[in-house]
Design a protein around this motif. Sequence first.
Motif, mmCIF file in Angstrom:
data_model
loop_
_atom_site.group_PDB
_atom_site.id
_atom_site.type_symbol
_atom_site.label_atom_id
_atom_site.label_comp_id
_atom_site.label_asym_id
_atom_site.label_seq_id
_atom_site.Cartn_x
_atom_site.Cartn_y
_atom_site.Cartn_z
ATOM 1 N N PRO A 63 0.796 -1.219 -0.103
ATOM 2 C CA PRO A 63 -0.036 -0.008 0.034
ATOM 3 C C PRO A 63 0.873 1.314 -0.002
ATOM 4 N N SER A 64 2.036 1.134 0.550
ATOM 5 C CA SER A 64 2.879 2.422 0.727
ATOM 6 C C SER A 64 3.604 2.843 -0.520
ATOM 7 N N TYR B 72 0.785 3.924 -3.079
ATOM 8 C CA TYR B 72 0.637 5.369 -2.761
ATOM 9 C C TYR B 72 1.272 6.405 -3.130
ATOM 10 N N ALA B 73 2.758 5.919 -2.806
ATOM 11 C CA ALA B 73 3.871 6.883 -3.433
ATOM 12 C C ALA B 73 3.854 7.069 -4.856
ATOM 13 N N LYS C 143 1.362 9.483 -5.988
ATOM 14 C CA LYS C 143 1.657 10.831 -6.024
ATOM 15 C C LYS C 143 2.558 11.270 -7.042
ATOM 16 N N LYS D 183 9.229 17.052 -10.988
ATOM 17 C CA LYS D 183 10.245 16.190 -11.702
ATOM 18 C C LYS D 183 11.191 15.467 -10.636
ATOM 19 N N GLU E 160 13.448 6.330 -1.148
ATOM 20 C CA GLU E 160 13.294 7.747 -1.178
ATOM 21 C C GLU E 160 13.570 8.188 -2.554
ATOM 22 N N VAL F 61 13.373 11.678 -4.200
ATOM 23 C CA VAL F 61 13.616 13.325 -4.256
ATOM 24 C C VAL F 61 12.975 13.964 -5.621
ATOM 25 N N GLY F 62 12.056 14.694 -5.305
ATOM 26 C CA GLY F 62 11.648 15.335 -6.743
ATOM 27 C C GLY F 62 11.764 17.153 -6.539
ATOM 28 N N LYS G 271 9.521 19.237 -6.234
ATOM 29 C CA LYS G 271 8.460 19.673 -5.418
ATOM 30 C C LYS G 271 8.049 19.254 -4.214
ATOM 31 N N ALA G 272 8.698 17.847 -3.829
ATOM 32 C CA ALA G 272 8.636 17.210 -2.721
ATOM 33 C C ALA G 272 9.320 15.951 -2.816
ATOM 34 N N THR G 273 9.783 15.414 -1.590
ATOM 35 C CA THR G 273 10.571 14.389 -1.638
ATOM 36 C C THR G 273 9.469 13.162 -0.648
ATOM 37 N N LEU G 274 9.584 11.910 -1.268
ATOM 38 C CA LEU G 274 8.587 10.846 -0.691
ATOM 39 C C LEU G 274 9.765 9.992 0.218
ATOM 40 N N ARG G 275 9.504 9.413 1.382
ATOM 41 C CA ARG G 275 10.286 8.321 1.803
ATOM 42 C C ARG G 275 9.352 7.159 2.172
ATOM 43 N N ILE G 276 9.633 6.112 1.842
ATOM 44 C CA ILE G 276 8.841 4.810 2.232
ATOM 45 C C ILE G 276 9.487 3.888 3.153
#
Lengths: 338, 338, 338, 338
Positions: free
Chosen positions: C132-133, C136-137, C140, C148, C249, C251-252, C254-259
């Motif tokens: 699920p994580s 979900y990422a 996004k 980017k 991880e 890194v974009g 506009k935002a960074t996502l870490r799972i």
Amino acid sequence: MMEKIKIGAIGLGRLGYQHAENIAFKIPGAELIALCDKNEEKLNETVKAWGIPYSYTDYDEMIKNEELDAVVITSPSALHTTQIANALEAGLHVFSEKPLGTSVEECKVAEAAVEKYPDLVFMLGFMRRYDPSYAYAREKIKNGEIGKVVLFRGYSQDPESCIEGAIAYAGHSGGQFIDMAVHDIDLARWMLDSEPKTIHAIGGCYAHEEFGKYKDGDNVSALMQMENDAMVFLFAGRTAPHGYNVETEIVGTKATLRIASVPQKNMVEILDEHGVRRECSQDFLERFEQAYIEEINEFISCIRENRKPEVTVYDGTKTTEIAYQCKQAFETNELIRP
Amino acid sequence: MMEKIKIGAIGLGRLGYQHAENIAFKIPGAELIALCDKNEEKLNETVKAWGIPYSYTDYDEMIKNEELDAVVITSPSALHTTQIANALEAGLHVFSEKPLGTSVEECKVAEAAVEKYPDLVFMLGFMRRYDPSYAYAREKIKNGEIGKVVLFRGYSQDPESCIEGAIAYAGHSGGQFIDMAVHDIDLARWMLDSEPKTIHAIGGCYAHEEFGKYKDGDNVSALMQMENDAMVFLFAGRTAPHGYNVETEIVGTKATLRIASVPQKNMVEILDEHGVRRECSQDFLERFEQAYIEEINEFISCIRENRKPEVTVYDGTKTTEIAYQCKQAFETNELIRP
Amino acid sequence: MMEKIKIGAIGLGRLGYQHAENIAFKIPGAELIALCDKNEEKLNETVKAWGIPYSYTDYDEMIKNEELDAVVITSPSALHTTQIANALEAGLHVFSEKPLGTSVEECKVAEAAVEKYPDLVFMLGFMRRYDPSYAYAREKIKNGEIGKVVLFRGYSQDPESCIEGAIAYAGHSGGQFIDMAVHDIDLARWMLDSEPKTIHAIGGCYAHEEFGKYKDGDNVSALMQMENDAMVFLFAGRTAPHGYNVETEIVGTKATLRIASVPQKNMVEILDEHGVRRECSQDFLERFEQAYIEEINEFISCIRENRKPEVTVYDGTKTTEIAYQCKQAFETNELIRP
Amino acid sequence: MMEKIKIGAIGLGRLGYQHAENIAFKIPGAELIALCDKNEEKLNETVKAWGIPYSYTDYDEMIKNEELDAVVITSPSALHTTQIANALEAGLHVFSEKPLGTSVEECKVAEAAVEKYPDLVFMLGFMRRYDPSYAYAREKIKNGEIGKVVLFRGYSQDPESCIEGAIAYAGHSGGQFIDMAVHDIDLARWMLDSEPKTIHAIGGCYAHEEFGKYKDGDNVSALMQMENDAMVFLFAGRTAPHGYNVETEIVGTKATLRIASVPQKNMVEILDEHGVRRECSQDFLERFEQAYIEEINEFISCIRENRKPEVTVYDGTKTTEIAYQCKQAFETNELIRP
């Protein structure tokens, strides 16, 4: 109480101003007696507000002031080595901001000057070493608590909110590796006690094409292998939306340490419509507020106790050398074997 | 493969629908063969979409269906005890959502029915006990890993985004203690193995005056001391901006456990202009998705293995009783000594 | 209710057993009717315990069973492609564990077989996509919420506690990149929608020299640049003291996502003499428990709905190819330009 | 540079020593010129090590020293009010550690003295208000960022490792509410701008029966409702295994703030066999290191700028009063309506 160390400071840019203010108000062992900057208005205003007795627009004039014990240099990078040499020549202890010089050749000039005056203290501003969390992590590594080091990962990200200044300065910064990753290179060498044997670097302009004309990127990375086989991954970027993100991880065979994996501004957690969150530090002055004070305290202590700081002039040269090799790897897209 | 347990479910509200859907599609040991709801349109639509053979608008008709082994009750609270008694009378195993009843007297009726049919399984929907994290914490407590329990702190907060429904339902909910804190009361009794000896409760309408006319608040709290001296602090609110916040802390003399101190939606962390953050669960269906499945699995296993669930009908009565005492403490502003 | 998809499963190693158990008990749409393993004792014991009608020690016998709709393959990697081809030939849908094959040539064999039977469903076990994580990422990223993509960082660390098994299997695993990093390679391709244009890889034996004789390391890393310029840093290790650490991880701009930056076992936080801590998942079965169920659910849905899964046979080939290029980069210490 | 404020400090216990050391070395605007303690050995040693010109074993002698501008009092609590009054009488500015006095009557004595000398600065050592995180949270509350305050939760836990000292001091501490919870009472009043209208308190001896003979517990809690309806839950304990846990939560209708919900020692996260963890602060000197400096800085600034600190003598009285009401509620097990 001991006599205070009398200091002249050059440079009233953001970091220079902070150094000067720290010396004037937060370093009990030091006294700021002279300030130097080309910007007369800023200089006069500051000197007046703080009650500093001497002010100069000419550095070489300042270092003639016989009351001075030491100088703190936060001038443009290209001036560092000459100003270091001149101050030592004038019999003054020297604290200089990084980088030591903008080329390895310049660094060698500084090395020679420092070697010529072995009784004077020379210290380079790798402030991260004086941050309590980095110092704590280093101790654990030295004590063998994490076993053998496998991987060092260092991130240095400036916030997107500062991008205009970064673009304006892009032609003078030397590029991401020299301007930003140099701190991580120093940390890696300090924590791993080893030098790189291979260097590969990549990156690009992901948001701001402007860096391209200086053969630089807005985000770059390097993968190095050290002589002791430890791996080093460096990432330096200028587009972090959340703030000033300086994060370090050291993976060992017995434990992993992460320093500031959340660059939290303070100990407040907020639960609101954005979720559960921590606000972040927004710049180096905020994140390393305490480290900037500690490093000057250490400089003062070295002078008083007639000993040398852990950071030597050779660290400055070596770090610059590696940063240039990263830059070369990035520009040529070849594997560098130093 | 074993024969499946054939289930009839009543109630197609949010939770009832979820229970029915779980039984139909996620509980391999069960088969949903009948559905009951007053809302014929919703009923027909669901029965058709899922291919359920039997549908009813009258519960008492449904329980006459001889193919049924068990019922799952998610009807309005005031109907629970009668429906429980009737289903047992009809020879069916019964799973009922909380609360057992809307008064202690009603609960006693359910107790009598359950006692009359000792061979049938009766289970009450305190789903938190089947959440993996709560179950894990409970094991640690039972094993003595946290020492003697000092303090139990239970938060149950609904998100502000659901406030309209809560206000509309305010006259029927029984109030914050009976509607929300009842889960925490169950957890506290389960984890501490003790009953309250003093109860104090306060609160108010901090954002929504509408709850006042039912002698209720939009946020309330209670402080209880248990017979074994453990302290219990309960907080129930309806105005959480960040989401559905069910958080529990058990402070022991050897360790403290915190369950869901960040009600994180999943394992994704976001770094953006709001800082470093976790998005949160937005309702009980999201937070306790797995627990709702596990509790029905346990109900099915109890039927198959001819054993009784850990949650008894007496837990239902006792929890209701304590919730009413909290309500009384809140309304009278007196210290209650049960 | 729809007819269940009848499945035969091969392989009763740890993951194979888990797949079989999930199909038998947790996937309502499927029925496990046949099991195959060389280990007769384990086979008979399982078949008996679960009430499975058919059992085989010979895979080719199993796929002749005309009741079967599909097979789930969790056999040794070297057998995958032949078993895939034979099952398709027998008219069965196929779910195969990763890797598709142990060489690019083998993968091409599987590709040909899949292409020959376009009406059959073929799915490869990149289960992380069904966590699920991660899902979900990915959403996004696809929705442009992180801007980017600048950097993808993927860690796959096995716990030191499993090192004996890893050493015993070292000669057959294909090495760290093929055995472990392959999942990260798949994630990177999936999230970045791009293929590598340069690959550099390093590593070594930091704790266990035994991997050296297979030209492998116990910890390795790779730095790749994708055709769309995104950077990819992969780290795969076998010596994590804290548990099974799969962390990603992205890194974009506009935002960074870490799972899963903390591979937490559940939602319990412990405060004790070791500080404030989270216990960690200890293996892939624990961390990806739900993903293993979801991927089989998706396989079943694809069969029912006559559609193809997102993961294609070509993803298997490409991922294998890149893993081999990483391995080559690691062995030769040269920069690979695929 | 301005003339330094000349300070005499009394008390060389742990906190007194820290205050003295801060003034001597970390507060540039102050100069420590006199020290007073009954323990002559400790006194002489300190005076010599730091080069302090004057030393006293008699407080009343010290305050006759005409060079002094101010005193900093960290003596036993029972001496505070007399020492405050005498110093003011001698024309000195006064900083006193909490509590203001050990009874409400004593506090009134201090109030009278402070009122008599309106030109002198009097400040009470509620250092938490000067911690950057608490100050930051307070600002958010004042700015309306969290909406209306619903609940204030304050934990003050000393580590079990300090229990011997606490037991030894139990007869003199005044009990948990007066000794520990007093800081939370101050924070609650400061953040909520309201006074309690009902107080209930419970607790007990969960690990150490010794506190029982002073009608105290090793862990206690109180639930108060303020005149503005906000709820306040206080928990004070002496048996935290993980460290010095001072944690505060303010639940508002628009946001919740949590200060130090993990009492992390620094920014280092450790991943090892215990999981993913943060080491914790071990005592008040570590956690509030910066706050102790900031509060003295504020005291000095008030003297220089001829203004009064935010914390008044009346805060001292009121806080003491509420702490005694909590104690009374605890001892009588009755609901107190102040």
